[in-house]
Motif scaffolding. Structure first.
Motif, PDB file in Angstrom:
ATOM      1  N   ASP A 127      -1.613  -3.130  -8.675  1.00 25.20           N
ATOM      2  CA  ASP A 127      -1.371  -3.954  -7.489  1.00 25.20           C
ATOM      3  C   ASP A 127      -1.833  -3.207  -6.241  1.00 25.20           C
ATOM      4  O   ASP A 127      -1.266  -2.172  -5.895  1.00 25.20           O
ATOM      5  CB  ASP A 127       0.124  -4.270  -7.383  1.00 25.20           C
ATOM      6  CG  ASP A 127       0.487  -5.043  -6.119  1.00 25.20           C
ATOM      7  OD1 ASP A 127      -0.441  -5.501  -5.413  1.00 25.20           O
ATOM      8  OD2 ASP A 127       1.686  -5.183  -5.835  1.00 25.20           O
ATOM      9  N   LYS A 129      -1.231  -3.747  -3.303  1.00 22.74           N
ATOM     10  CA  LYS A 129      -0.133  -3.645  -2.331  1.00 22.74           C
ATOM     11  C   LYS A 129       0.904  -2.602  -2.759  1.00 22.74           C
ATOM     12  O   LYS A 129       1.788  -2.257  -1.973  1.00 22.74           O
ATOM     13  CB  LYS A 129       0.549  -4.998  -2.161  1.00 22.74           C
ATOM     14  CG  LYS A 129      -0.324  -6.067  -1.511  1.00 22.74           C
ATOM     15  CD  LYS A 129       0.480  -7.352  -1.312  1.00 22.74           C
ATOM     16  CE  LYS A 129      -0.352  -8.430  -0.619  1.00 22.74           C
ATOM     17  NZ  LYS A 129       0.432  -9.675  -0.408  1.00 22.74           N
ATOM     18  N   ASN A 130       0.818  -2.136  -4.001  1.00 21.53           N
ATOM     19  CA  ASN A 130       1.772  -1.160  -4.543  1.00 21.53           C
ATOM     20  C   ASN A 130       3.224  -1.630  -4.432  1.00 21.53           C
ATOM     21  O   ASN A 130       4.132  -0.830  -4.218  1.00 21.53           O
ATOM     22  CB  ASN A 130       1.609   0.194  -3.842  1.00 21.53           C
ATOM     23  CG  ASN A 130       0.244   0.801  -4.076  1.00 21.53           C
ATOM     24  OD1 ASN A 130      -0.307   0.704  -5.182  1.00 21.53           O
ATOM     25  ND2 ASN A 130      -0.326   1.408  -3.044  1.00 21.53           N
ATOM     26  N   SER A 131       3.427  -2.921  -4.602  1.00 20.49           N
ATOM     27  CA  SER A 131       4.772  -3.467  -4.457  1.00 20.49           C
ATOM     28  C   SER A 131       5.175  -4.400  -5.599  1.00 20.49           C
ATOM     29  O   SER A 131       6.348  -4.728  -5.756  1.00 20.49           O
ATOM     30  CB  SER A 131       4.870  -4.257  -3.147  1.00 20.49           C
ATOM     31  OG  SER A 131       4.000  -5.385  -3.178  1.00 20.49           O
ATOM     32  N   GLY A 134       1.348  -8.234  -5.224  1.00 20.29           N
ATOM     33  CA  GLY A 134      -0.068  -8.494  -4.936  1.00 20.29           C
ATOM     34  C   GLY A 134      -0.955  -8.421  -6.153  1.00 20.29           C
ATOM     35  O   GLY A 134      -0.503  -8.260  -7.287  1.00 20.29           O
TER      36      GLY A 134
END
Length: 271
Positions: A127, A129-131, A134
Motif C-alpha cells: 500500500d 499510503k502505508n495504512s 490505499g
C-alpha cells in the motif's frame, strides 16, 4: 347342493391362499430389488468418494517445490532486512501475478512499508499510503471488465494454499483486490483438524511446518517464498504497537521498507 357349496367354499379358500402367496411374492421380490438398488447406490457413492480422493492426490502442488518451472515467474524482493525470493504462479492466478509483476517493474512498491505485522500470522505490504487504505490494481480506471473500480476478482485454486511462505492478495472482501499483499509467516503446526477429504495428504503434511489454513478459499494465493523466510521471520518479530483503530497490535515501531522488487524470471501473458 351341499357338496357343491362345500366345493365352492373350498375353492374360494384355495383361491384366497394363492392370492396371498402371490402378493407375498411380489412384496418380497420388490423389497429384494430395492435392497439391491440401495446396495448399488451405496457402492456408487463409495466409488465416487474414492475417485474424488484419488483425484485430490493427483492435483499439481507447485508450492511444494523450490524449483521455478517454465510456466512460473520469479522475483527478488529487496528489503531493509534482506532479500526474499518468491516464485509466482500465473497458471493458477494470472490476474494477481500480472498485477504484481507489472507493479514491480514500474517501481510501484519501491519504498513501500510492511505496514501491518502480526507475529505467528503474516506480514502485509503493498500500500503506497502505508495504512491499509490505499493501493490500486494495474487495471483501475483502464479496464472496467477486470477492475470495475473496486478491485479485481479473487482467484481461488485447488492447487494453492496458505502454507508458511505463501504470497497472497490482501483485500477488503471478496473480489476487491488492488495492490496489497501479504506473506504468511506462522511457523506453528496447523495440520490438526484438516480433513483428508478436503486437502491433499502432501498439503496436510506441509501445514505441519506452519501456515494459516483458515484463509484458504478466501484470499488469492499467487506465490511462494523459495528463499528468505528468515527475513520474513525477522520482519514478523519486529516490535509493534496498536494500529490506528486500536483493535490490533500490528503497527511496526520501525517499519521495514521494500527497496525494490526485481523480476528474475518474467512471464509472457500474451502467449
Amino acid at each position: 347342493m351341499e357338496n357343491n357349496k362345500k366345493n365352492n367354499n373350498l375353492g374360494i379358500i384355495i383361491g384366497a391362499i394363492v392370492a396371498l402367496i402371490a402378493i407375498f411374492g411380489l412384496v418380497y421380490f420388490a423389497n429384494k430389488g430395492e435392497k439391491k438398488e440401495n446396495t448399488k447406490s451405496a457402492e456408487a457413492t463409495s466409488t465416487q468418494t474414492t475417485t474424488s480422493k484419488e483425484d485430490l492426490e493427483k492435483v499439481d502442488l507447485p508450492q511444494l517445490s523450490d524449483k521455478v518451472s517454465e510456466d512460473e515467474a520469479e522475483v527478488k524482493m529487496v528489503t531493509d532486512e534482506g532479500d526474499i525470493t518468491i516464485k509466482l504462479f500465473p497458471k493458477y492466478a494470472p490476474l494477481a501475478v500480472e498485477n504484481f509483476l507489472t507493479h514491480s517493474k514500474k517501481g510501484y512498491y519501491n519504498g513501500v512499508e510492511f505496514f501491518r505485522v502480526v507475529k505467528d500470522f503474516m506480514i502485509q505490504g503493498g500500500d503506497p499510503k502505508n495504512s491499509g487504505t490505499g493501493g490500486e490494481s494495474i487495471w483501475h480506471g483502464k479496464d472496467a471488465s477486470i477492475d470495475p473500480g473496486t478491485g479485481f476478482r479473487n482467484e481461488v485454486s485447488n492447487h494453492l494454499f496458505h502454507l508458511r511462505g505463501a504470497l497472497s492478495m490482501a483485500n477488503a472482501g471478496a473480489d476487491t483486490n488492488g495492490s496489497q499483499f501479504f506473506i504468511v509467516q506462522n511457523p506453528k503446526d496447523m495440520s490438526d483438524g484438516l480433513l483428508y477429504d478436503e486437502y491433499p495428504t502432501k498439503i496436510i503434511d506441509a501445514y505441519k511446518n506452519g501456515g494459516v489454513p483458515s484463509l484458504d478459499k478466501k484470499y488469492s494465493v499467487f506465490g511462494q517464498v523459495v528463499s528468505g523466510m528468515d527475513v520474513v521471520d525477522k520482519i514478523a518479530n519486529g516490535e509493534t504497537t496498536a494500529n490506528s483503530s486500536g483493535n490490533e497490535k500490528s503497527k511496526p515501531v520501525n517499519p521495514v521498507k521494500i527497496k525494490s522488487i526485481e523480476v528474475i524470471k518474467d512471464y509472457d501473458f500474451k502467449k
